[in-house]
Design a protein around this motif. Sequence first.
Motif, PDB file in Angstrom:
ATOM      1  N   HIS A 113       0.872  -1.184   0.000  1.00  0.00           N
ATOM      2  CA  HIS A 113       0.000   0.000   0.000  1.00  0.00           C
ATOM      3  C   HIS A 113       0.903   1.227   0.000  1.00  0.00           C
ATOM      4  CE1 HIS A 113      -2.876   2.993   1.511  1.00  0.00           C
ATOM      5  NE2 HIS A 113      -3.787   2.208   0.986  1.00  0.00           N
ATOM      6  N   ARG A 132       2.591  -1.867   9.086  1.00  0.00           N
ATOM      7  CA  ARG A 132       1.175  -1.508   9.162  1.00  0.00           C
ATOM      8  C   ARG A 132       0.770  -0.807   7.879  1.00  0.00           C
ATOM      9  NH1 ARG A 132       1.173   3.547  13.401  1.00  0.00           N
ATOM     10  NH2 ARG A 132       1.851   5.039  11.858  1.00  0.00           N
ATOM     11  N   TRP A 133      -0.498  -0.981   7.520  1.00  0.00           N
ATOM     12  CA  TRP A 133      -1.025  -0.403   6.285  1.00  0.00           C
ATOM     13  C   TRP A 133      -2.532  -0.299   6.385  1.00  0.00           C
ATOM     14  CZ3 TRP A 133       0.175  -5.428   6.943  1.00  0.00           C
ATOM     15  CH2 TRP A 133      -0.727  -6.385   6.502  1.00  0.00           C
ATOM     16  N   ASP A 134      -3.105   0.412   5.427  1.00  0.00           N
ATOM     17  CA  ASP A 134      -4.551   0.596   5.361  1.00  0.00           C
ATOM     18  C   ASP A 134      -5.148  -0.581   4.601  1.00  0.00           C
ATOM     19  OD1 ASP A 134      -7.148   1.431   5.130  1.00  0.00           O
ATOM     20  OD2 ASP A 134      -6.736   2.999   3.667  1.00  0.00           O
ATOM     21  N   ASP A 135      -5.964  -1.358   5.284  1.00  0.00           N
ATOM     22  CA  ASP A 135      -6.595  -2.534   4.674  1.00  0.00           C
ATOM     23  C   ASP A 135      -8.111  -2.394   4.723  1.00  0.00           C
ATOM     24  OD1 ASP A 135      -6.522  -4.983   3.408  1.00  0.00           O
ATOM     25  OD2 ASP A 135      -6.576  -6.111   5.273  1.00  0.00           O
ATOM     26  N   SER A 136      -8.607  -1.160   4.623  1.00  0.00           N
ATOM     27  CA  SER A 136     -10.045  -0.935   4.755  1.00  0.00           C
ATOM     28  C   SER A 136     -10.835  -1.558   3.617  1.00  0.00           C
ATOM     29  CB  SER A 136     -10.335   0.565   4.833  1.00  0.00           C
ATOM     30  OG  SER A 136      -9.868   1.215   3.676  1.00  0.00           O
ATOM     31  N   SER A 142     -12.328  -1.453   8.747  1.00  0.00           N
ATOM     32  CA  SER A 142     -11.276  -1.514   9.757  1.00  0.00           C
ATOM     33  C   SER A 142      -9.952  -1.291   9.049  1.00  0.00           C
ATOM     34  CB  SER A 142     -11.302  -2.873  10.454  1.00  0.00           C
ATOM     35  OG  SER A 142     -10.224  -2.969  11.360  1.00  0.00           O
ATOM     36  N   SER A 143      -9.504  -0.051   9.045  1.00  0.00           N
ATOM     37  CA  SER A 143      -8.395   0.304   8.166  1.00  0.00           C
ATOM     38  C   SER A 143      -7.027  -0.109   8.696  1.00  0.00           C
ATOM     39  CB  SER A 143      -8.402   1.803   7.894  1.00  0.00           C
ATOM     40  OG  SER A 143      -8.244   2.513   9.094  1.00  0.00           O
ATOM     41  N   ALA A 144      -6.815  -0.134   9.984  1.00  0.00           N
ATOM     42  CA  ALA A 144      -5.478  -0.401  10.518  1.00  0.00           C
ATOM     43  C   ALA A 144      -5.201  -1.900  10.540  1.00  0.00           C
ATOM     44  CB  ALA A 144      -5.360   0.173  11.924  1.00  0.00           C
ATOM     45  N   GLN A 145      -4.221  -2.293   9.761  1.00  0.00           N
ATOM     46  CA  GLN A 145      -3.776  -3.688   9.732  1.00  0.00           C
ATOM     47  C   GLN A 145      -2.315  -3.679  10.114  1.00  0.00           C
ATOM     48  OE1 GLN A 145      -4.430  -7.098   9.963  1.00  0.00           O
ATOM     49  NE2 GLN A 145      -5.916  -6.695   8.379  1.00  0.00           N
TER      50      GLN A 145
END
Length: 153
Positions: A113, A132-136, A142-145
């Motif tokens: 990302h 960590r990345w945005d996985d929304s 739930s954006s924080a992965q």
Amino acid sequence: MSSPKLSRQPRSAQRQHGVSLVEVLVSVVVVALGLLGAVALQATALRNNQGAYERTQTSILTQGIFDAMRANLPGVASGSYNTDDWVCTAPNATTLASRDIARWVNNLHSQIHPGACGSIACTANACTVGVRWDDSRATQGSSAQQVTLEAQL
């Protein structure tokens, strides 16, 4: 002369000559709803597959930075790979460790990302690497992965 007897059909059989338009419309609606359900299922599968791909890439890239650190154990011992916080932009590549981190962060951006961040913390030869990345898109809001891996170098 006797007249031939005509066979007489029941009244209900005489009136039914084909399928009514209402029955056709109902069957078309049922098929359309089934197809919409299949399309929704396919879209969900694609989103979740993308999330799984990103987690796999995270693991592969994290193993890559571990390998780079194993190749530069003096840099690990001196603390050159440690980041104080999340690194979201590639640092200036002035040393071997900073080049390794810059390449790793750029790979995170291109393969996971554009907003992906990484962190590295080593104590002696035990290192923890986090991504960590945005996985929304895959997790539906739930954006924080975040993935954290530990290794003994």
